[in-house]
Scaffold this motif. Structure first.
Motif, PDB file in Angstrom:
ATOM      1  N   THR A 295       0.884  -1.181  -0.123  1.00 49.91           N
ATOM      2  CA  THR A 295       0.062   0.032   0.168  1.00 49.91           C
ATOM      3  C   THR A 295       0.919   1.413   0.057  1.00 49.91           C
ATOM      4  N   TRP A 296       0.605   2.051  -0.959  1.00 50.80           N
ATOM      5  CA  TRP A 296       1.224   3.270  -0.756  1.00 50.80           C
ATOM      6  C   TRP A 296       0.764   4.266   0.212  1.00 50.80           C
ATOM      7  N   VAL A 297       1.658   4.746   1.346  1.00 49.08           N
ATOM      8  CA  VAL A 297       1.241   5.516   2.247  1.00 49.08           C
ATOM      9  C   VAL A 297       2.277   6.781   2.194  1.00 49.08           C
ATOM     10  N   LYS A 298       1.205   7.949   1.924  1.00 54.93           N
ATOM     11  CA  LYS A 298       1.963   9.170   1.657  1.00 54.93           C
ATOM     12  C   LYS A 298       2.430   9.868   3.110  1.00 54.93           C
ATOM     13  N   ALA A 299       1.302   9.811   4.204  1.00 54.52           N
ATOM     14  CA  ALA A 299       1.419  10.345   5.456  1.00 54.52           C
ATOM     15  C   ALA A 299       0.866   9.537   6.525  1.00 54.52           C
ATOM     16  N   ILE A 300       1.306   9.746   7.715  1.00 52.75           N
ATOM     17  CA  ILE A 300       0.725   8.853   9.032  1.00 52.75           C
ATOM     18  C   ILE A 300       0.375   9.980  10.016  1.00 52.75           C
ATOM     19  N   GLU A 301      -0.562   9.940  10.714  1.00 52.11           N
ATOM     20  CA  GLU A 301      -0.863  10.570  11.869  1.00 52.11           C
ATOM     21  C   GLU A 301      -0.953   9.512  13.087  1.00 52.11           C
ATOM     22  N   ILE A 302       0.053   9.876  14.076  1.00 53.12           N
ATOM     23  CA  ILE A 302       0.138   9.109  15.134  1.00 53.12           C
ATOM     24  C   ILE A 302      -0.189   9.822  16.348  1.00 53.12           C
ATOM     25  N   GLY A 303      -0.865   9.288  17.429  1.00 55.63           N
ATOM     26  CA  GLY A 303      -1.061   9.970  18.348  1.00 55.63           C
ATOM     27  C   GLY A 303      -0.672   9.056  19.689  1.00 55.63           C
ATOM     28  N   ALA A 304      -0.347   9.894  20.822  1.00 58.28           N
ATOM     29  CA  ALA A 304       0.158   9.086  21.870  1.00 58.28           C
ATOM     30  C   ALA A 304      -1.197   9.020  22.743  1.00 58.28           C
ATOM     31  N   PRO A 305      -1.161   7.810  23.611  1.00 59.19           N
ATOM     32  CA  PRO A 305      -2.464   7.913  24.371  1.00 59.19           C
ATOM     33  C   PRO A 305      -2.713   8.799  25.086  1.00 59.19           C
ATOM     34  N   ALA A 306      -4.076   8.896  25.664  1.00 60.13           N
ATOM     35  CA  ALA A 306      -4.556  10.253  26.442  1.00 60.13           C
ATOM     36  C   ALA A 306      -3.993  10.174  27.742  1.00 60.13           C
ATOM     37  N   ALA A 307      -3.708   8.880  28.426  1.00 58.73           N
ATOM     38  CA  ALA A 307      -3.292   8.866  29.634  1.00 58.73           C
ATOM     39  C   ALA A 307      -1.993   9.083  29.974  1.00 58.73           C
ATOM     40  N   ASN A 308      -1.076   8.907  29.035  1.00 61.28           N
ATOM     41  CA  ASN A 308       0.222   9.261  29.266  1.00 61.28           C
ATOM     42  C   ASN A 308       0.861   9.690  27.627  1.00 61.28           C
ATOM     43  N   GLY A 309       2.114  10.253  27.819  1.00 63.69           N
ATOM     44  CA  GLY A 309       2.885  10.376  26.626  1.00 63.69           C
ATOM     45  C   GLY A 309       3.725   9.072  26.216  1.00 63.69           C
ATOM     46  N   TRP A 310       4.605   9.487  25.208  1.00 62.14           N
ATOM     47  CA  TRP A 310       5.563   8.491  25.048  1.00 62.14           C
ATOM     48  C   TRP A 310       7.122   8.774  25.334  1.00 62.14           C
ATOM     49  N   GLY A 311       7.689   8.096  26.021  1.00 62.44           N
ATOM     50  CA  GLY A 311       9.161   8.341  26.354  1.00 62.44           C
ATOM     51  C   GLY A 311       9.993   7.496  25.458  1.00 62.44           C
ATOM     52  N   GLY A 312       9.686   6.762  24.598  1.00 65.11           N
ATOM     53  CA  GLY A 312      10.274   5.875  23.932  1.00 65.11           C
ATOM     54  C   GLY A 312       9.864   5.082  22.973  1.00 65.11           C
ATOM     55  N   GLY A 313      10.828   4.213  22.366  1.00 64.12           N
ATOM     56  CA  GLY A 313      10.050   3.351  21.221  1.00 64.12           C
ATOM     57  C   GLY A 313      10.338   4.216  19.822  1.00 64.12           C
ATOM     58  N   GLU A 314       9.927   3.334  18.932  1.00 63.25           N
ATOM     59  CA  GLU A 314      10.002   3.831  17.370  1.00 63.25           C
ATOM     60  C   GLU A 314       8.867   3.428  16.705  1.00 63.25           C
ATOM     61  N   LEU A 315       8.443   4.271  15.692  1.00 61.34           N
ATOM     62  CA  LEU A 315       7.568   4.219  14.483  1.00 61.34           C
ATOM     63  C   LEU A 315       8.334   3.640  13.442  1.00 61.34           C
ATOM     64  N   GLN A 316       7.912   2.320  13.068  1.00 58.62           N
ATOM     65  CA  GLN A 316       8.789   1.639  12.133  1.00 58.62           C
ATOM     66  C   GLN A 316       7.738   1.283  10.881  1.00 58.62           C
ATOM     67  N   TYR A 317       8.445   1.160   9.539  1.00 58.50           N
ATOM     68  CA  TYR A 317       7.651   0.421   8.578  1.00 58.50           C
ATOM     69  C   TYR A 317       8.417  -0.764   7.774  1.00 58.50           C
ATOM     70  N   ILE A 318       7.867  -1.430   6.976  1.00 58.82           N
ATOM     71  CA  ILE A 318       8.378  -2.500   6.316  1.00 58.82           C
ATOM     72  C   ILE A 318       7.903  -2.414   4.881  1.00 58.82           C
ATOM     73  N   SER A 319       8.892  -2.309   3.758  1.00 56.73           N
ATOM     74  CA  SER A 319       8.424  -2.239   2.525  1.00 56.73           C
ATOM     75  C   SER A 319       8.024  -3.574   1.655  1.00 56.73           C
ATOM     76  N   SER A 320       8.591  -4.710   2.296  1.00 58.28           N
ATOM     77  CA  SER A 320       7.917  -5.844   1.537  1.00 58.28           C
ATOM     78  C   SER A 320       8.232  -7.013   2.724  1.00 58.28           C
ATOM     79  N   ASP A 321       7.417  -8.234   2.475  1.00 55.05           N
ATOM     80  CA  ASP A 321       7.510  -9.170   3.490  1.00 55.05           C
ATOM     81  C   ASP A 321       9.137  -9.651   3.816  1.00 55.05           C
ATOM     82  N   GLU A 322       9.573  -9.586   2.688  1.00 55.38           N
ATOM     83  CA  GLU A 322      11.258 -10.296   2.942  1.00 55.38           C
ATOM     84  C   GLU A 322      12.195  -9.253   3.343  1.00 55.38           C
ATOM     85  N   GLY A 323      11.709  -7.796   3.416  1.00 53.58           N
ATOM     86  CA  GLY A 323      12.532  -6.646   3.708  1.00 53.58           C
ATOM     87  C   GLY A 323      12.618  -6.653   5.462  1.00 53.58           C
ATOM     88  N   SER A 324      13.384  -5.542   5.756  1.00 50.49           N
ATOM     89  CA  SER A 324      13.839  -5.276   7.175  1.00 50.49           C
ATOM     90  C   SER A 324      13.110  -4.157   7.671  1.00 50.49           C
TER      91      SER A 324
END
Length: 185
Positions: A109-138
């Motif tokens: 799927t072609w994705v031009k933009a993503i909106e991501i929101g932290a949960p209302a109860a707390n923010g985010w202090g770490g982690g990553e937003l990641q994507y993968i381009s193919s089933d064989e990719g990383s």
């Protein structure tokens, strides 16, 4: 313009925002009035939903998670809702293991933009937003998730054909996600 107080539910605003005493009395009064009379204005605060009509809401994907917290909604509807109280969250029992919440598309799927929101109860202090381009990719990192305030939403340009997008972390404890994945017309 970042926090849309008028879109919060009254209980959350009262217990989580008003209780912190971070707004002026006039701003708080204006927001409480807006809850009772939404046809009026919410002062200088934006009340437009983050997902605009130009975005396609119904992208076909399945939700996958490393584990599920039974106290969270953990559904497609929670991920695509503008309500930051509706979330997906891992169980927190995965100490020192990778935790993730993934939106996997049925086809590339072609994705031009993503909106991501932290949960209302707390923010985010770490982690990553990641994507993968193919089933064989990383997995590739699009964004480090530190520094999100509670209920804050950010929009990122992706401009990639992907098979999946996920919130990933290797920290002990909870990973929560409220995300709208969208492609533009």
């Amino acid at each position: 313009d970042l926090v849309r107080f008028g879109l919060m539910n009254g209980k959350y605003f009262t217990t989580q925002v008003y209780a912190l005493d971070v707004l002026t009395a006039e701003d708080s009064s204006t927001i409480f009035a807006y809850f009772h009379y939404p046809e009026g204005l919410c002062g200088s605060f934006n009340t437009n939903p983050r997902m605009q009509d130009s975005l396609l809401h119904g992208l076909d994907y399945s939700l996958r998670m490393s584990s599920k917290d039974n106290n969270a909604e953990n559904s497609y509807e929670a991920l695509t809702s503008d309500d930051a109280d509706r979330i997906c969250r891992t169980s927190g029992e995965e100490k020192d293991r990778e935790t993730w919440i993934e939106a996997r598309f049925q086809a590339r799927t072609w994705v031009k933009a993503i909106e991501i929101g932290a949960p209302a109860a707390n923010g985010w202090g770490g982690g990553e937003l990641q994507y993968i381009s193919s089933d064989e990719g990383s997995w590739k990192t699009l964004l480090k998730l530190g520094g999100f305030d509670a209920a804050e939403t950010r929009r990122m340009e992706l401009m990639e054909t992907v098979v999946a997008i996920r919130v990933w972390g290797k920290n002990p404890g909870y990973k929560s996600m409220h995300v709208s994945v969208a492609k533009l017309k």
